[in-house]
Design a protein around this motif. Structure first.
Motif, PDB file in Angstrom:
ATOM      1  N   THR A   1      41.356  44.352  45.033  1.00  0.00           N
ATOM      2  CA  THR A   1      40.155  45.178  45.021  1.00  0.00           C
ATOM      3  C   THR A   1      39.537  45.111  43.630  1.00  0.00           C
ATOM      4  OG1 THR A   1      39.272  47.406  45.386  1.00  0.00           O
ATOM      5  CG2 THR A   1      41.514  47.268  44.552  1.00  0.00           C
TER       6      THR A   1
ATOM      7  N   GLY B   1      38.149  47.361  42.012  1.00  0.00           N
ATOM      8  CA  GLY B   1      38.414  48.577  41.251  1.00  0.00           C
ATOM      9  C   GLY B   1      39.870  48.836  40.944  1.00  0.00           C
ATOM     10  N   ASP B   2      40.667  47.815  40.763  1.00  0.00           N
ATOM     11  CA  ASP B   2      42.095  48.008  40.515  1.00  0.00           C
ATOM     12  C   ASP B   2      42.472  47.902  39.039  1.00  0.00           C
ATOM     13  OD1 ASP B   2      41.972  45.291  40.018  1.00  0.00           O
ATOM     14  OD2 ASP B   2      43.237  44.712  41.710  1.00  0.00           O
TER      15      ASP B   2
ATOM     16  N   HIS C   1      32.852  47.642  52.257  1.00  0.00           N
ATOM     17  CA  HIS C   1      34.218  48.143  52.100  1.00  0.00           C
ATOM     18  C   HIS C   1      34.143  49.648  51.878  1.00  0.00           C
ATOM     19  CE1 HIS C   1      32.681  47.281  48.103  1.00  0.00           C
ATOM     20  NE2 HIS C   1      33.747  47.793  47.499  1.00  0.00           N
ATOM     21  N   ASP C   2      34.985  50.199  51.049  1.00  0.00           N
ATOM     22  CA  ASP C   2      34.964  51.630  50.738  1.00  0.00           C
ATOM     23  C   ASP C   2      33.602  51.985  50.143  1.00  0.00           C
ATOM     24  OD1 ASP C   2      35.336  54.217  49.799  1.00  0.00           O
ATOM     25  OD2 ASP C   2      36.970  53.688  48.431  1.00  0.00           O
TER      26      ASP C   2
ATOM     27  N   LYS D   1      32.401  54.528  48.686  1.00  0.00           N
ATOM     28  CA  LYS D   1      32.425  55.144  47.361  1.00  0.00           C
ATOM     29  C   LYS D   1      32.601  54.102  46.261  1.00  0.00           C
ATOM     30  CE  LYS D   1      34.649  59.126  49.275  1.00  0.00           C
ATOM     31  NZ  LYS D   1      36.003  59.509  49.558  1.00  0.00           N
ATOM     32  N   ALA D   2      33.091  52.925  46.622  1.00  0.00           N
ATOM     33  CA  ALA D   2      33.339  51.874  45.632  1.00  0.00           C
ATOM     34  C   ALA D   2      32.160  50.924  45.462  1.00  0.00           C
ATOM     35  CB  ALA D   2      34.587  51.083  46.010  1.00  0.00           C
ATOM     36  N   TYR D   3      31.125  51.027  46.296  1.00  0.00           N
ATOM     37  CA  TYR D   3      30.002  50.097  46.189  1.00  0.00           C
ATOM     38  C   TYR D   3      29.440  50.052  44.767  1.00  0.00           C
ATOM     39  CZ  TYR D   3      29.221  49.377  51.272  1.00  0.00           C
ATOM     40  OH  TYR D   3      29.317  49.034  52.590  1.00  0.00           O
TER      41      TYR D   3
ATOM     42  N   PRO E   1      30.591  51.466  41.745  1.00  0.00           N
ATOM     43  CA  PRO E   1      31.510  51.058  40.682  1.00  0.00           C
ATOM     44  C   PRO E   1      31.860  49.570  40.729  1.00  0.00           C
ATOM     45  CG  PRO E   1      32.302  53.059  41.747  1.00  0.00           C
ATOM     46  CD  PRO E   1      31.116  52.587  42.531  1.00  0.00           C
ATOM     47  N   ASP E   2      32.032  49.029  41.927  1.00  0.00           N
ATOM     48  CA  ASP E   2      32.354  47.596  42.024  1.00  0.00           C
ATOM     49  C   ASP E   2      31.177  46.743  41.582  1.00  0.00           C
ATOM     50  OD1 ASP E   2      34.829  48.339  42.908  1.00  0.00           O
ATOM     51  OD2 ASP E   2      34.595  47.536  44.942  1.00  0.00           O
TER      52      ASP E   2
ATOM     53  N   THR F   1      31.091  46.763  37.869  1.00  0.00           N
ATOM     54  CA  THR F   1      32.116  45.875  37.322  1.00  0.00           C
ATOM     55  C   THR F   1      31.641  44.424  37.370  1.00  0.00           C
ATOM     56  OG1 THR F   1      33.911  47.372  37.921  1.00  0.00           O
ATOM     57  CG2 THR F   1      34.492  45.053  37.610  1.00  0.00           C
TER      58      THR F   1
ATOM     59  N   TYR G   1      25.120  54.504  45.423  1.00  0.00           N
ATOM     60  CA  TYR G   1      24.602  53.132  45.437  1.00  0.00           C
ATOM     61  C   TYR G   1      23.115  53.130  45.807  1.00  0.00           C
ATOM     62  CZ  TYR G   1      24.318  48.147  46.492  1.00  0.00           C
ATOM     63  OH  TYR G   1      23.958  46.813  46.502  1.00  0.00           O
TER      64      TYR G   1
END
Length: 136
Positions: free
Chosen positions: A32, A34-35, A61-62, A64-66, A68-69, A72, A98
């Motif tokens: 992932t 965000g790891d 995917h998750d 909530k991670a859109y 932050p990913d 990154t 997002y």
């Protein structure tokens, strides 16, 4: 390259990719974004990700991670002007951070088209897909 959080889902993806005759063109990485940098490092070291390397990013995917990913990926410098980021299910279950980011970035660092659609496999619940072009 497809990044899959679940090893089981990665196995299914590999089977489908092979069935499509694309096993030589598509690699599935278990991890992932965000790891804490582990998967990002693997993408750089093992798959040659570098400055401006990505033409297309699909976010499904998750939710909530859109953002932050994507941040990154931006920080890594992997996008170039003209790279596309497509985000599914932005309304349901929703990725409000997002969506807000893309709307606030409109014409500055992104140009986004919003597509009204429906949640998978039905026609009652309205959903939203964003297609965003990175401006640099």
């Amino acid at each position: 390259v497809s990044v899959e959080f679940s090893a089981d889902n990665a196995g299914i993806a590999r089977t489908l990719i092979a069935h499509a005759g694309l096993a030589e063109q598509v690699t599935v990485v278990v991890g992932t974004i965000g790891d804490g940098g582990v998967t990002v490092k693997r993408l750089v070291d093992e798959h040659g990700f570098g400055t401006g390397a990505l033409d297309f990013v699909f976010l499904d995917h998750d939710k909530k991670a859109y953002l932050p990913d994507l941040e990154t990926i931006l920080d890594a410098g992997w996008l170039h002007p003209g790279s596309l980021a497509v985000a599914d299910n932005v309304r349901i279950p929703g990725a409000p951070d997002y969506l807000r980011y893309m709307r606030e970035s409109e014409g500055k660092s992104w140009r986004t088209v919003e597509y009204d659609t429906h949640v998978e496999y039905q026609s009652l619940l309205k959903d939203l897909v964003l297609e965003s072009e990175y401006l640099g």
